[in-house]
Design an enzyme around this catalytic site. Structure first.
Site, PDB file in Angstrom:
ATOM      1  N   TYR A  27       0.838  -1.204   0.000  1.00 56.27           N
ATOM      2  CA  TYR A  27       0.000   0.000   0.000  1.00 56.27           C
ATOM      3  C   TYR A  27       0.868   1.247   0.000  1.00 56.27           C
ATOM      4  O   TYR A  27       0.715   2.134  -0.850  1.00 56.27           O
ATOM      5  CB  TYR A  27      -0.903  -0.045   1.231  1.00 56.27           C
ATOM      6  N   ASP A  28       1.821   1.306   0.938  1.00 57.80           N
ATOM      7  CA  ASP A  28       2.646   2.515   1.080  1.00 57.80           C
ATOM      8  C   ASP A  28       3.421   2.793  -0.208  1.00 57.80           C
ATOM      9  O   ASP A  28       3.455   3.922  -0.702  1.00 57.80           O
ATOM     10  CB  ASP A  28       3.665   2.353   2.221  1.00 57.80           C
ATOM     11  N   GLY A  44      -1.756   0.155  23.078  1.00 58.88           N
ATOM     12  CA  GLY A  44      -2.814   1.142  22.841  1.00 58.88           C
ATOM     13  C   GLY A  44      -2.297   2.567  22.950  1.00 58.88           C
ATOM     14  O   GLY A  44      -3.067   3.522  22.870  1.00 58.88           O
ATOM     15  N   ARG A  53      -3.445   8.135  16.454  1.00 60.22           N
ATOM     16  CA  ARG A  53      -3.925   8.522  15.129  1.00 60.22           C
ATOM     17  C   ARG A  53      -4.709   9.824  15.308  1.00 60.22           C
ATOM     18  O   ARG A  53      -5.240  10.072  16.393  1.00 60.22           O
ATOM     19  CB  ARG A  53      -4.880   7.455  14.540  1.00 60.22           C
ATOM     20  N   ARG A  95       0.703   9.566  14.482  1.00 56.20           N
ATOM     21  CA  ARG A  95       0.224  10.083  13.209  1.00 56.20           C
ATOM     22  C   ARG A  95      -0.540  11.368  13.464  1.00 56.20           C
ATOM     23  O   ARG A  95      -1.550  11.365  14.147  1.00 56.20           O
ATOM     24  CB  ARG A  95      -0.711   9.007  12.694  1.00 56.20           C
TER      25      ARG A  95
HETATM   26  P1  NAD Z   1     -12.707   1.803   0.108  1.00 55.86           P
HETATM   27  O1  NAD Z   1     -12.107   0.436   0.018  1.00 55.86           O
HETATM   28  O2  NAD Z   1     -14.017   1.945   0.791  1.00 55.86           O
HETATM   29  O3  NAD Z   1     -12.832   2.463  -1.337  1.00 55.86           O
HETATM   30  C1  NAD Z   1     -12.007   2.091  -2.419  1.00 55.86           C
HETATM   31  C2  NAD Z   1     -12.881   1.746  -3.612  1.00 55.86           C
HETATM   32  O4  NAD Z   1     -12.024   1.417  -4.721  1.00 55.86           O
HETATM   33  C3  NAD Z   1     -13.777   0.535  -3.395  1.00 55.86           C
HETATM   34  O5  NAD Z   1     -15.094   0.814  -3.808  1.00 55.86           O
HETATM   35  C4  NAD Z   1     -13.154  -0.550  -4.284  1.00 55.86           C
HETATM   36  O6  NAD Z   1     -14.088  -1.517  -4.708  1.00 55.86           O
HETATM   37  C5  NAD Z   1     -12.570   0.292  -5.396  1.00 55.86           C
HETATM   38  N1  NAD Z   1     -11.468  -0.356  -6.136  1.00 55.86           N
HETATM   39  C6  NAD Z   1     -10.344  -0.896  -5.618  1.00 55.86           C
HETATM   40  N2  NAD Z   1      -9.569  -1.399  -6.594  1.00 55.86           N
HETATM   41  C7  NAD Z   1     -10.215  -1.150  -7.773  1.00 55.86           C
HETATM   42  C8  NAD Z   1      -9.914  -1.419  -9.139  1.00 55.86           C
HETATM   43  N3  NAD Z   1      -8.799  -2.059  -9.491  1.00 55.86           N
HETATM   44  N4  NAD Z   1     -10.803  -1.040 -10.083  1.00 55.86           N
HETATM   45  C9  NAD Z   1     -11.950  -0.393  -9.738  1.00 55.86           C
HETATM   46  N5  NAD Z   1     -12.271  -0.094  -8.445  1.00 55.86           N
HETATM   47  C10 NAD Z   1     -11.422  -0.480  -7.475  1.00 55.86           C
HETATM   48  O7  NAD Z   1     -11.572   2.706   0.818  1.00 55.86           O
HETATM   49  P2  NAD Z   1     -11.616   4.201   1.379  1.00 55.86           P
HETATM   50  O8  NAD Z   1     -11.190   4.162   2.779  1.00 55.86           O
HETATM   51  O9  NAD Z   1     -12.860   4.869   1.022  1.00 55.86           O
HETATM   52  O10 NAD Z   1     -10.399   4.827   0.564  1.00 55.86           O
HETATM   53  C11 NAD Z   1     -10.608   5.556  -0.646  1.00 55.86           C
HETATM   54  C12 NAD Z   1      -9.288   6.134  -1.104  1.00 55.86           C
HETATM   55  O11 NAD Z   1      -8.762   7.026  -0.109  1.00 55.86           O
HETATM   56  C13 NAD Z   1      -8.210   5.066  -1.333  1.00 55.86           C
HETATM   57  O12 NAD Z   1      -7.429   5.415  -2.444  1.00 55.86           O
HETATM   58  C14 NAD Z   1      -7.379   5.139  -0.073  1.00 55.86           C
HETATM   59  O13 NAD Z   1      -6.057   4.732  -0.284  1.00 55.86           O
HETATM   60  C15 NAD Z   1      -7.463   6.614   0.264  1.00 55.86           C
HETATM   61  N6  NAD Z   1      -7.243   6.838   1.710  1.00 55.86           N
HETATM   62  C16 NAD Z   1      -8.229   6.566   2.610  1.00 55.86           C
HETATM   63  C17 NAD Z   1      -7.984   6.772   3.961  1.00 55.86           C
HETATM   64  C18 NAD Z   1      -9.018   6.492   5.002  1.00 55.86           C
HETATM   65  O14 NAD Z   1      -8.742   6.736   6.189  1.00 55.86           O
HETATM   66  N7  NAD Z   1     -10.216   6.060   4.682  1.00 55.86           N
HETATM   67  C19 NAD Z   1      -6.728   7.227   4.388  1.00 55.86           C
HETATM   68  C20 NAD Z   1      -5.750   7.464   3.428  1.00 55.86           C
HETATM   69  C21 NAD Z   1      -6.023   7.288   2.093  1.00 55.86           C
END
Ligand code: NAD
Length: 325
Positions: free
Chosen positions: A160-161, A222, A226, A290
């Protein structure tokens, strides 16, 4: 729609991952501004339910496709030019890092390149959803955008990172070599309705456990912290960045830093649960602390989060409670 908004009625926006937790809220906000939105999703971690209320909306189209295999050509909604492309798709929870490592690497690399190529072809603004995980287990606190991070490149979280770091590098490369209008947002821990109860992130896990009266399982001591951001504050920040001419990266989140133990105790108290807090083994490379440095977001975008943790957690608890009955 605010007067400074670059994107509103008449603009076509592509949101990848549009049926996910954060992206579906973003889709709602874009639709209510008058934009036409195409959401691309393969539902690997998202759900049609998150956008079910929009299915009769003429300015909304949901296209099922895995963007890591290239942008779909079969759907008419994909043929017309986009004014902006928001690359929000990626599995993002710790359980996903273990279950979907290759899918995460692909959507944060080849899919990013496909979308950047499309943004060049359309002369669209391209916004990349990056993450505080780009800082890894940070040695600087709070984290300013100028900090380069401390990431284990072969650890369990690296898929991921490093994929997000690759996406940032690719976004900047297209900006420099093609003059593409780009933006990178580094999102810090965000929560709210439409999270999956079983996604392994602390807030949905603690709320589900508290509502069921089960022990709250806090990792390690704990004491790790965050800074939690309610989803409406994040969406507001992303839209400010989208509307701006800024390239970023720009942090988005809140300074509501709390330890995981405090978070568990707050959730027990807000749910009125009888659950006890217990401690389990901590996963490898879990960041110790964080908190975003929000100076850039404030100075360049006028960003200011407004939802308190108690308020946001109450709304999220309500959402989970309604789904448990
Ligand atoms: P989520 O898993 O709910 O949403 C991600 C969506 O992407 C899902 O609907 C999934 O089905 C879709 N997806 C994944 N791979 C795909 C592909 N190959 N083709 C088409 N669709 C695909 O996650 P989230 O928490 O809502 O995160 C959304 C974005 O925000 C992500 O990019 C995540 O890295 C980023 N983000 C979120 C957070 C958080 O705290 N929620 C923090 C940092 C970054």
């Amino acid at each position: 729609m605010n007067a400074d908004a670059r994107f509103g009625p008449g603009h076509r926006i592509l949101v990848t991952g549009g049926a996910g937790f954060v992206p579906s809220h973003l889709v709602d906000a874009l639709i209510s501004r008058g934009c036409t939105v195409v959401a691309l999703d393969n539902f690997i971690t998202g759900s049609k339910e998150n956008v079910a209320h929009l299915l009769d909306e003429p300015r909304f189209t949901l296209v099922e496709a895995d963007i890591s295999d290239g942008l779909p050509t079969h759907h008419p909604a994909m043929a017309e030019r986009f004014d902006a492309i928001l690359h929000m798709a990626s599995p993002a929870s710790p359980t996903d890092f273990e279950k979907l490592p290759v899918e995460i690497l692909r959507v944060g690399s080849v899919a990013t390149l496909h979308l950047l190529d499309r943004a060049v072809a359309d002369s669209a603004r391209f916004l990349m959803a990056s993450t505080s995980e780009a800082y890894g287990d940070p040695k600087e606190h709070p984290q300013p955008e100028s900090y380069w991070g401390n990431v284990n490149p072969i650890g369990i979280r690296s898929v991921y990172d490093e994929a997000k770091r690759f996406s940032e590098a690719a976004t900047m490369a297209y900006h420099r070599s093609h003059g593409l209008d780009t933006a990178i947002v580094r999102i810090f821990n965000t929560y709210g309705p439409r999270m999956r109860p079983d996604d392994g992130r602390a807030i949905p896990t603690f709320i589900s456990q508290a509502l069921r009266g089960e022990p709250i399982t806090v990792h390690g001591t704990g004491n790790q912290t965050r800074s939690i951001c309610y989803v409406s504050d994040l969406v507001h920040g992303i839209l400010l960045l989208l509307d701006s001419r800024e390239t970023g990266p720009i942090n988005c989140g809140t300074e509501h830093e709390m330890s995981m133990r405090q978070l568990a105790e707050t959730i027990v108290s807000l749910t009125g649960s009888s659950s006890e807090v217990t401690y389990i083994t901590r996963s490898a490379d879990d960041p110790e602390m964080r908190r975003p440095d929000l100076t850039l977001a404030r100075e360049l975008l006028g960003y200011e989060p407004t939802v308190t943790p108690e308020d946001g957690l109450r709304r999220t608890i309500e959402y989970f409670r309604e789904r448990m009955v």
